[in-house]
Design a protein around this motif. Structure first.
Motif, PDB file in Angstrom:
ATOM      1  N   VAL A  42      69.589  16.882  39.664  1.00  0.00           N
ATOM      2  CA  VAL A  42      70.592  15.860  39.974  1.00  0.00           C
ATOM      3  C   VAL A  42      71.021  15.945  41.438  1.00  0.00           C
ATOM      4  O   VAL A  42      71.277  14.910  42.065  1.00  0.00           O
ATOM      5  CB  VAL A  42      71.795  15.919  39.001  1.00  0.00           C
ATOM      6  N   ASP A  43      71.080  17.146  42.015  1.00  0.00           N
ATOM      7  CA  ASP A  43      71.483  17.273  43.418  1.00  0.00           C
ATOM      8  C   ASP A  43      70.515  16.540  44.341  1.00  0.00           C
ATOM      9  O   ASP A  43      70.939  15.861  45.282  1.00  0.00           O
ATOM     10  CB  ASP A  43      71.574  18.747  43.827  1.00  0.00           C
ATOM     11  N   CYS A  44      69.220  16.666  44.087  1.00  0.00           N
ATOM     12  CA  CYS A  44      68.232  15.958  44.915  1.00  0.00           C
ATOM     13  C   CYS A  44      68.350  14.452  44.736  1.00  0.00           C
ATOM     14  O   CYS A  44      68.263  13.697  45.705  1.00  0.00           O
ATOM     15  CB  CYS A  44      66.821  16.422  44.577  1.00  0.00           C
ATOM     16  N   MET A  45      68.559  14.005  43.510  1.00  0.00           N
ATOM     17  CA  MET A  45      68.721  12.572  43.272  1.00  0.00           C
ATOM     18  C   MET A  45      69.936  12.030  44.019  1.00  0.00           C
ATOM     19  O   MET A  45      69.866  10.980  44.663  1.00  0.00           O
ATOM     20  CB  MET A  45      68.867  12.288  41.780  1.00  0.00           C
ATOM     21  N   GLU A  46      71.058  12.751  43.950  1.00  0.00           N
ATOM     22  CA  GLU A  46      72.277  12.296  44.628  1.00  0.00           C
ATOM     23  C   GLU A  46      72.068  12.251  46.144  1.00  0.00           C
ATOM     24  O   GLU A  46      72.528  11.323  46.811  1.00  0.00           O
ATOM     25  CB  GLU A  46      73.469  13.173  44.258  1.00  0.00           C
ATOM     26  N   ALA A  47      71.387  13.240  46.695  1.00  0.00           N
ATOM     27  CA  ALA A  47      71.105  13.237  48.135  1.00  0.00           C
ATOM     28  C   ALA A  47      70.258  12.024  48.515  1.00  0.00           C
ATOM     29  O   ALA A  47      70.496  11.382  49.542  1.00  0.00           O
ATOM     30  CB  ALA A  47      70.404  14.528  48.540  1.00  0.00           C
ATOM     31  N   TYR A  48      69.286  11.705  47.673  1.00  0.00           N
ATOM     32  CA  TYR A  48      68.454  10.530  47.919  1.00  0.00           C
ATOM     33  C   TYR A  48      69.303   9.253  47.898  1.00  0.00           C
ATOM     34  O   TYR A  48      69.200   8.412  48.796  1.00  0.00           O
ATOM     35  CB  TYR A  48      67.337  10.441  46.876  1.00  0.00           C
ATOM     36  N   LEU A  49      70.154   9.119  46.892  1.00  0.00           N
ATOM     37  CA  LEU A  49      70.983   7.925  46.770  1.00  0.00           C
ATOM     38  C   LEU A  49      71.984   7.802  47.918  1.00  0.00           C
ATOM     39  O   LEU A  49      72.373   6.690  48.292  1.00  0.00           O
ATOM     40  CB  LEU A  49      71.716   7.922  45.420  1.00  0.00           C
ATOM     41  N   GLN A  50      72.377   8.922  48.505  1.00  0.00           N
ATOM     42  CA  GLN A  50      73.281   8.919  49.660  1.00  0.00           C
ATOM     43  C   GLN A  50      72.547   8.584  50.957  1.00  0.00           C
ATOM     44  O   GLN A  50      73.181   8.433  52.004  1.00  0.00           O
ATOM     45  CB  GLN A  50      73.970  10.275  49.786  1.00  0.00           C
ATOM     46  N   GLY A  51      71.213   8.479  50.898  1.00  0.00           N
ATOM     47  CA  GLY A  51      70.440   8.092  52.074  1.00  0.00           C
ATOM     48  C   GLY A  51      69.973   9.239  52.949  1.00  0.00           C
ATOM     49  O   GLY A  51      69.532   9.010  54.074  1.00  0.00           O
ATOM     50  N   ARG A  52      70.035  10.458  52.458  1.00  0.00           N
ATOM     51  CA  ARG A  52      69.604  11.601  53.266  1.00  0.00           C
ATOM     52  C   ARG A  52      68.093  11.514  53.516  1.00  0.00           C
ATOM     53  O   ARG A  52      67.314  11.330  52.591  1.00  0.00           O
ATOM     54  CB  ARG A  52      69.924  12.911  52.553  1.00  0.00           C
ATOM     55  N   ARG A  53      67.695  11.647  54.765  1.00  0.00           N
ATOM     56  CA  ARG A  53      66.280  11.622  55.141  1.00  0.00           C
ATOM     57  C   ARG A  53      66.101  12.434  56.428  1.00  0.00           C
ATOM     58  O   ARG A  53      66.888  12.297  57.367  1.00  0.00           O
ATOM     59  CB  ARG A  53      65.779  10.198  55.427  1.00  0.00           C
ATOM     60  N   PHE A  54      65.048  13.245  56.478  1.00  0.00           N
ATOM     61  CA  PHE A  54      64.686  13.997  57.680  1.00  0.00           C
ATOM     62  C   PHE A  54      63.205  13.750  57.945  1.00  0.00           C
ATOM     63  O   PHE A  54      62.418  13.561  57.011  1.00  0.00           O
ATOM     64  CB  PHE A  54      64.946  15.498  57.495  1.00  0.00           C
ATOM     65  N   PRO A  55      62.791  13.776  59.192  1.00  0.00           N
ATOM     66  CA  PRO A  55      61.388  13.471  59.509  1.00  0.00           C
ATOM     67  C   PRO A  55      60.434  14.569  59.042  1.00  0.00           C
ATOM     68  O   PRO A  55      60.765  15.758  59.058  1.00  0.00           O
ATOM     69  CB  PRO A  55      61.383  13.362  61.038  1.00  0.00           C
ATOM     70  N   LEU A  56      59.241  14.161  58.632  1.00  0.00           N
ATOM     71  CA  LEU A  56      58.208  15.122  58.243  1.00  0.00           C
ATOM     72  C   LEU A  56      57.783  16.006  59.409  1.00  0.00           C
ATOM     73  O   LEU A  56      57.256  17.097  59.213  1.00  0.00           O
ATOM     74  CB  LEU A  56      56.981  14.388  57.692  1.00  0.00           C
ATOM     75  N   GLU A  57      58.067  15.545  60.613  1.00  0.00           N
ATOM     76  CA  GLU A  57      57.652  16.296  61.815  1.00  0.00           C
ATOM     77  C   GLU A  57      58.415  17.606  61.995  1.00  0.00           C
ATOM     78  O   GLU A  57      58.135  18.356  62.926  1.00  0.00           O
ATOM     79  CB  GLU A  57      57.808  15.417  63.058  1.00  0.00           C
ATOM     80  N   ILE A  58      59.360  17.920  61.090  1.00  0.00           N
ATOM     81  CA  ILE A  58      60.036  19.214  61.195  1.00  0.00           C
ATOM     82  C   ILE A  58      59.114  20.353  60.753  1.00  0.00           C
ATOM     83  O   ILE A  58      59.404  21.507  61.017  1.00  0.00           O
ATOM     84  CB  ILE A  58      61.353  19.262  60.381  1.00  0.00           C
ATOM     85  N   PHE A  59      57.987  20.027  60.098  1.00  0.00           N
ATOM     86  CA  PHE A  59      57.056  21.059  59.632  1.00  0.00           C
ATOM     87  C   PHE A  59      55.962  21.294  60.671  1.00  0.00           C
ATOM     88  O   PHE A  59      55.407  20.351  61.227  1.00  0.00           O
ATOM     89  CB  PHE A  59      56.391  20.638  58.320  1.00  0.00           C
ATOM     90  N   PHE A  60      55.665  22.539  60.867  1.00  0.00           N
ATOM     91  CA  PHE A  60      54.574  22.946  61.756  1.00  0.00           C
ATOM     92  C   PHE A  60      53.663  23.863  60.959  1.00  0.00           C
ATOM     93  O   PHE A  60      54.112  24.891  60.440  1.00  0.00           O
ATOM     94  CB  PHE A  60      55.111  23.663  62.989  1.00  0.00           C
ATOM     95  N   ASP A  61      52.408  23.507  60.844  1.00  0.00           N
ATOM     96  CA  ASP A  61      51.444  24.296  60.087  1.00  0.00           C
ATOM     97  C   ASP A  61      50.456  24.963  61.030  1.00  0.00           C
ATOM     98  O   ASP A  61      49.861  24.296  61.890  1.00  0.00           O
ATOM     99  CB  ASP A  61      50.677  23.400  59.096  1.00  0.00           C
TER     100      ASP A  61
END
Length: 118
Positions: free
Chosen positions: A97-116
């Motif tokens: 439910v926490d992830c769903m609520e964060a999604y509904l609140q519009g939380r988004r971060f760019p995929l570019e934060i990952f470095f492989d």
């Protein structure tokens, strides 16, 4: 139990590749990640188990109905936000439910934060 697709990384697999593979294996749907929703750490009460969840948002693609789901996955289930909130006793963890609520609140971060580095 209810949960979003989750799992482990295969050798040499990036987080983004892993979420695509795990979603397909556990839901029989293609998934195209667009953003990171958040990084969650949760310790299961009464145990030493600590989970680290990297949650993603994205687009659902083609459904592959003939594809077998991973062992232990009974079915893919689409629920409304209210149905998810009302089914907390069936959630694998509070992260559902926490992830769903964060999604509904519009939380988004760019995929570019990952470095492989492989």
């Amino acid at each position: 139990m209810l949960n979003q697709p989750a799992g482990h990384l295969e050798p040499g697999e990036s987080l983004v590749q892993g979420v695509v593979r795990e979603t397909l294996e556990e839901s029989a749907y293609d998934f195209h990640p667009r953003h990171v929703l958040g990084i969650y750490r949760w310790r299961k009460p009464g145990t030493e188990a600590t989970y680290l969840r990297f949650a993603f948002t994205g687009d659902v693609g083609t459904h592959h109905p003939a594809r077998a789901l991973d062992d232990g996955i009974v079915r893919t289930l689409w629920l409304s936000a209210e149905e998810i909130r009302k089914s907390k006793s069936r959630h694998r963890s509070p992260l559902v439910v926490d992830c769903m609520e964060a999604y509904l609140q519009g939380r988004r971060f760019p995929l570019e934060i990952f470095f492989d580095y492989d």
